[in-house]
Design an enzyme around this catalytic site. Structure first.
Site, PDB file in Angstrom:
ATOM      1  N   ASP A  41     -20.338 -56.017   8.092  1.00  0.00           N
ATOM      2  CA  ASP A  41     -19.538 -56.963   7.734  1.00  0.00           C
ATOM      3  C   ASP A  41     -18.681 -57.339   8.761  1.00  0.00           C
ATOM      4  OD1 ASP A  41     -20.932 -57.431   5.224  1.00  0.00           O
ATOM      5  OD2 ASP A  41     -19.306 -57.377   4.318  1.00  0.00           O
ATOM      6  N   HIS A  66     -24.620 -50.007   8.817  1.00  0.00           N
ATOM      7  CA  HIS A  66     -26.168 -49.949   8.319  1.00  0.00           C
ATOM      8  C   HIS A  66     -27.148 -50.039   9.319  1.00  0.00           C
ATOM      9  CE1 HIS A  66     -25.127 -50.446   3.780  1.00  0.00           C
ATOM     10  NE2 HIS A  66     -24.076 -50.746   4.317  1.00  0.00           N
ATOM     11  N   SER A 119     -12.895 -50.230  12.156  1.00  0.00           N
ATOM     12  CA  SER A 119     -12.571 -50.832  13.340  1.00  0.00           C
ATOM     13  C   SER A 119     -13.616 -52.007  13.997  1.00  0.00           C
ATOM     14  CB  SER A 119     -12.142 -49.760  14.576  1.00  0.00           C
ATOM     15  OG  SER A 119     -11.792 -50.609  15.783  1.00  0.00           O
TER      16      SER A 119
END
Length: 292
Positions: free
Chosen positions: A98, A154, A259
């Site tokens: 995300d 991922h 980050s």
């Protein structure tokens, strides 16, 4: 205007933001936050998460659990099953995280950009000992995670992680303010270079690199396929051979805090339509498409 919004506007001013997040003792603060965030005392935990929600964009609606033992436990939270849909198209690399899309586009030989007028090279980023040929004239995408986002990353495709190289470094903030002021910032911060080889479909055998970059208050990277915590005090081997097969969308690891992830792709991959700097992506969303 509420007090919260007024305070957020004040902190968003570039000079003040840069002063507060970069002119303080960054590594000392980062180590302190690493310790503090793991305190499991209920009052400390609850107050910390409440302050985080007040100042940040923390949204826990899709978290696998709603009760946490510490702020660190909240930061490294897992998602509910089915909270993200992974694009399974065989010509698409899905987003590993995300994030907010930062600078992206063609790699000019080996030159990429952290912000307009602030170039760096692949050699600066992944080291002079690495072969940069797979990504020469390819494409790159910078993915910035805000503090409140889901912080696990991922696999963008069925792939095998073949190598990891770890770089201990500084902990500059990686927000847009700092990226416009500090040259080669990503190349100065703590980071890891993950070299992967794709499996199957029209991109079989292509090499994709992921470069997770740490920042102030957010150093330390954990990978499932290595029994090693990569952090500012790590003194083990810098280059590690791997043979870690992963399926598209499978969790690779997480930031102990979080980050940026830079994705490097070979020539033939292009940013998917509708994505541009400032756009938000979710893990599993189509990010780069193979056009040959």
């Amino acid at each position: 205007m509420t007090f919260r919004h007024a305070l957020q506007r004040l902190l968003a001013q570039e000079d003040l933001n840069f002063l507060l997040t970069n002119r303080l003792p960054r590594q000392t603060l980062t180590r302190f936050m690493g310790w503090f965030s793991k305190i499991e005392q209920p009052l400390v935990r609850s107050a910390s998460i409440a302050i985080w929600k007040f100042f940040g964009d923390l949204d826990l609606r899709d978290a696998k659990k709603q009760t946490f033992t510490s702020m660190h436990d909240c930061f490294t939270r897992e998602l509910q099953d089915g909270a993200r849909v992974v694009d399974q198209a065989t010509d698409v690399l899905s987003s590993p995280v995300d994030a907010i899309v930062g600078e992206s586009g063609p790699i000019e030989g080996t030159k990429v950009f952290q912000a307009k007028g602030f170039p760096y090279t692949l050699q600066d980023l992944i080291g002079p000992d690495e072969d940069v040929a797979p990504w020469r004239n390819g494409s790159y995408v910078t993915l910035r995670l805000t503090s409140g986002m889901y912080h696990r990353f991922h696999a963008p495709y069925d792939c095998t992680v073949e190598k990891l190289r770890y770089f201990s470094g500084d902990t500059w903030n990686v927000n847009p303010v700092a990226l416009k002021r500090v040259e080669k910032l990503f190349c100065k911060n703590e980071r890891a270079f993950l070299s992967t080889r794709l499996r199957g479909g029209p991109v079989d055998g292509q090499r994709i690199a992921l470069v997770p970059v740490a920042a102030i208050l957010v150093a330390s990277i954990r990978l499932h396929f290595l029994d090693v915590l990569l952090h500012l005090k790590y003194h083990g081997p810098k280059a590690l051979a791997c043979n870690a097969p992963l399926s598209k969308g499978q969790e690779m690891g997480w930031f102990q805090h979080g980050s940026t992830v830079i994705v490097l792709a070979p020539h033939g991959f292009h940013l998917c339509e509708g994505l541009a700097p400032g756009a938000r992506v979710r893990m599993g969303q189509a990010l780069l498409q193979w056009r040959g």
